[in-house]
Design a protein around this motif. Structure first.
Motif, PDB file in Angstrom:
ATOM      1  N   LEU B  51       0.827  -1.208   0.000  1.00 30.25           N
ATOM      2  CA  LEU B  51       0.000   0.000   0.000  1.00 30.25           C
ATOM      3  C   LEU B  51       0.863   1.260   0.000  1.00 30.25           C
ATOM      4  O   LEU B  51       0.578   2.219  -0.738  1.00 30.25           O
ATOM      5  CB  LEU B  51      -0.927  -0.024   1.226  1.00 30.25           C
ATOM      6  CG  LEU B  51      -1.983   1.064   1.292  1.00 30.25           C
ATOM      7  CD1 LEU B  51      -2.856   1.091   0.050  1.00 30.25           C
ATOM      8  CD2 LEU B  51      -2.853   0.875   2.540  1.00 30.25           C
ATOM      9  N   LEU B  52       1.929   1.264   0.792  1.00 31.57           N
ATOM     10  CA  LEU B  52       2.813   2.427   0.806  1.00 31.57           C
ATOM     11  C   LEU B  52       3.540   2.579  -0.530  1.00 31.57           C
ATOM     12  O   LEU B  52       3.704   3.694  -1.044  1.00 31.57           O
ATOM     13  CB  LEU B  52       3.821   2.304   1.962  1.00 31.57           C
ATOM     14  CG  LEU B  52       4.706   3.524   2.214  1.00 31.57           C
ATOM     15  CD1 LEU B  52       3.873   4.761   2.542  1.00 31.57           C
ATOM     16  CD2 LEU B  52       5.694   3.240   3.356  1.00 31.57           C
ATOM     17  N   ALA B  55       1.146   4.208  -2.774  1.00 30.51           N
ATOM     18  CA  ALA B  55       0.949   5.622  -2.447  1.00 30.51           C
ATOM     19  C   ALA B  55       2.108   6.472  -2.938  1.00 30.51           C
ATOM     20  O   ALA B  55       1.923   7.622  -3.323  1.00 30.51           O
ATOM     21  CB  ALA B  55       0.771   5.786  -0.939  1.00 30.51           C
ATOM     22  N   ARG B  56       3.312   5.901  -2.916  1.00 33.25           N
ATOM     23  CA  ARG B  56       4.496   6.660  -3.324  1.00 33.25           C
ATOM     24  C   ARG B  56       4.746   6.574  -4.819  1.00 33.25           C
ATOM     25  O   ARG B  56       5.629   7.269  -5.338  1.00 33.25           O
ATOM     26  CB  ARG B  56       5.722   6.145  -2.568  1.00 33.25           C
ATOM     27  CG  ARG B  56       5.688   6.522  -1.108  1.00 33.25           C
ATOM     28  CD  ARG B  56       7.020   6.280  -0.446  1.00 33.25           C
ATOM     29  NE  ARG B  56       7.002   6.820   0.912  1.00 33.25           N
ATOM     30  CZ  ARG B  56       7.666   6.301   1.928  1.00 33.25           C
ATOM     31  NH1 ARG B  56       8.429   5.242   1.739  1.00 33.25           N
ATOM     32  NH2 ARG B  56       7.605   6.854   3.125  1.00 33.25           N
ATOM     33  N   ASN B  57       4.006   5.722  -5.502  1.00 38.83           N
ATOM     34  CA  ASN B  57       4.201   5.536  -6.946  1.00 38.83           C
ATOM     35  C   ASN B  57       2.845   5.478  -7.632  1.00 38.83           C
ATOM     36  O   ASN B  57       2.518   4.534  -8.342  1.00 38.83           O
ATOM     37  CB  ASN B  57       5.011   4.256  -7.197  1.00 38.83           C
ATOM     38  CG  ASN B  57       6.395   4.304  -6.571  1.00 38.83           C
ATOM     39  OD1 ASN B  57       7.317   4.923  -7.116  1.00 38.83           O
ATOM     40  ND2 ASN B  57       6.543   3.682  -5.408  1.00 38.83           N
ATOM     41  N   GLN B  58       2.057   6.525  -7.399  1.00 43.61           N
ATOM     42  CA  GLN B  58       0.661   6.488  -7.828  1.00 43.61           C
ATOM     43  C   GLN B  58       0.505   6.524  -9.336  1.00 43.61           C
ATOM     44  O   GLN B  58      -0.507   6.080  -9.865  1.00 43.61           O
ATOM     45  CB  GLN B  58      -0.114   7.660  -7.211  1.00 43.61           C
ATOM     46  CG  GLN B  58      -0.287   7.512  -5.721  1.00 43.61           C
ATOM     47  CD  GLN B  58      -1.063   8.660  -5.106  1.00 43.61           C
ATOM     48  OE1 GLN B  58      -1.983   9.204  -5.705  1.00 43.61           O
ATOM     49  NE2 GLN B  58      -0.688   9.042  -3.910  1.00 43.61           N
ATOM     50  N   LYS B  59       1.483   7.100 -10.017  1.00 44.76           N
ATOM     51  CA  LYS B  59       1.377   7.125 -11.476  1.00 44.76           C
ATOM     52  C   LYS B  59       1.357   5.698 -12.026  1.00 44.76           C
ATOM     53  O   LYS B  59       0.616   5.401 -12.953  1.00 44.76           O
ATOM     54  CB  LYS B  59       2.562   7.910 -12.041  1.00 44.76           C
ATOM     55  CG  LYS B  59       2.472   8.197 -13.513  1.00 44.76           C
ATOM     56  CD  LYS B  59       1.627   9.409 -13.812  1.00 44.76           C
ATOM     57  CE  LYS B  59       1.686   9.773 -15.288  1.00 44.76           C
ATOM     58  NZ  LYS B  59       0.670  10.759 -15.628  1.00 44.76           N
ATOM     59  N   VAL B  63      -4.359   2.959  -6.900  1.00 41.69           N
ATOM     60  CA  VAL B  63      -5.145   1.930  -6.217  1.00 41.69           C
ATOM     61  C   VAL B  63      -6.633   2.193  -6.411  1.00 41.69           C
ATOM     62  O   VAL B  63      -7.130   3.280  -6.122  1.00 41.69           O
ATOM     63  CB  VAL B  63      -4.810   1.906  -4.713  1.00 41.69           C
ATOM     64  CG1 VAL B  63      -5.731   0.934  -3.976  1.00 41.69           C
ATOM     65  CG2 VAL B  63      -3.352   1.499  -4.509  1.00 41.69           C
TER      66      VAL B  63
END
Lengths: 264, 264
Positions: B51-52, B55-59, B63
């Protein structure tokens, strides 16, 4: 305090230096053109619940950055210190607001994980640039924020209601406001509702839960966007032992251009 | 196997029923108009790292849904079973691909947490509707996917390179492709690069790491979007003890309209 004739033209670095030195002012309209962010920091053993809550409620909680445990830095603003560089913080014990402070250094535990979450202040500049009037700006107020009757998706130990901002928009400009904000999903994107406060369980627009009441002008329609104060409502409802957040309206000013919050 | 004269017109429910019954086909072009998703499922003790990482690699990892531990349901498709309703899965032990299967029921641990991640197949329909030609469709192939030399932001125990899809786009339609995909950030949004494969460390477009090679036509420019196979590259690099993913190109067909993946 340094003279602040026009905080809109400050750079974020200049603004954060003022806040670090004690300036205690809401940030609406400051450093125009740059992204502003909500803050919630929790001890590490609650961080995973916050992250999952954000993932399940992205409209309200678009995550811009997650810090390493204990590290008060942010990739959104190199050199910034999240413990000191916001103008005002709220301190929470067991879901109860126990204080407002301008420097969180003394309370920042060594395992705090900080989340930066997009803020609708960021899209006020493009709205103004398109000629969409912002009544809060004209009236010299912050935005009005309301706790709604819509529950967020729970996540682990966290639950709570959706919080929204409201901006009065002239009826014939609502389509422009929707279009412009749709291009900024990490700043809450399109409105969650247009028109009827009762649809969100809001009884009286004149009595916001946070921020300032903003007057509608004739022909205005109330437009509601999801708000990054939602995690604070979850803190109140879910009672984690400890949390530090920004004070509503007193945001983290990032170095990212308003349209330029990019992802790896 | 049921006759599949035009899988494009199937509903997602019909398509998932075929996959559950054993149909083993890539999903490009299936159930057009509906969102498709990547899948990664890991034991609960790795879920927070995933999940983290997202969040840090949303491109690369937008999610769409996170399941409850052990629950193979998805709010993206009521009634679906994530263990059986994708056409093909990959099984990973210690970062090594140990098998491809069409039914993951027997391997789905009781503490598995499943992540659904946006997929660029979802925006092929609006591109086609706007008259932007898709060479992979015309050539009867899936998309080409490449492991780049760009590292993702690490998160906990997870790290790895960015994976991208490539679609050849006529030079005079690149602006339209950017504009159309910019409206779908949860499906990877705007391209990460236009033009030069070498900028991403891709040596030879004719040799993709996943999927099919797709031929450029005269005047085409290669356009690269972030890809939801990125978590599989992180699995390979980071070697968690166990993971189940979709097989590249064999996606989870959701009941969400392509433009309608909404958040609470």
């Amino acid at each position: 305090m340094t003279s602040l004739s026009d905080p809109a033209t400050l750079t974020p670095v200049e603004a954060r230096a003022l806040f670090r030195a004690g300036t205690d002012r809401p940030t609406e309209g400051w450093a125009r053109g740059y992204a502003q962010a909500n803050l919630i920091a929790v001890p590490q053993d609650w961080a995973d619940d916050v992250l999952l809550f954000c993932a399940r409620n992205q409209k309200a909680c678009p995550v811009l950055d997650v810090s390493a445990p204990g590290d008060p830095a942010s990739r959104l603003a190199p050199g910034a210190d999240l413990r000191t560089d916001l103008p005002r913080y709220r301190v929470w014990h067991n879901g109860v607001l126990t204080g407002e402070i301008t420097d969180a250094s003394g309370l920042w535990r060594s395992d705090m994980v900080a989340f930066a979450i997009g803020c609708t202040y960021t899209f006020e500049e493009p709205l103004l640039a398109a000629g969409v009037p912002l009544r809060n700006v004209a009236q010299g107020r912050g935005v009005a924020m309301y706790v709604t009757d819509r529950p967020c998706e729970p996540a682990g130990r966290l639950h709570g209601p959706l919080v929204v901002t409201m901006r009065p928009i002239p009826a014939d400009r609502v389509d422009d406001a929707v279009r412009i904000t749709s291009a900024m999903p990490s700043m809450h994107g399109t409105p969650v509702h247009v028109g009827d406060p009762a649809e969100l369980g809001i009884a009286d627009l004149a009595r916001p839960d946070f921020g300032d009441a903003v007057d509608l002008e004739p022909g205005d329609v109330p437009v509601f966007w999801a708000c990054g104060v939602t995690p604070q409502a979850a803190v109140m409802a879910s009672r984690p032992p400890f949390a530090i957040t920004h004070a509503p309206g007193y945001m983290f000013l990032t170095d990212q251009l308003e349209t330029g919050v990019t992802w790896t």
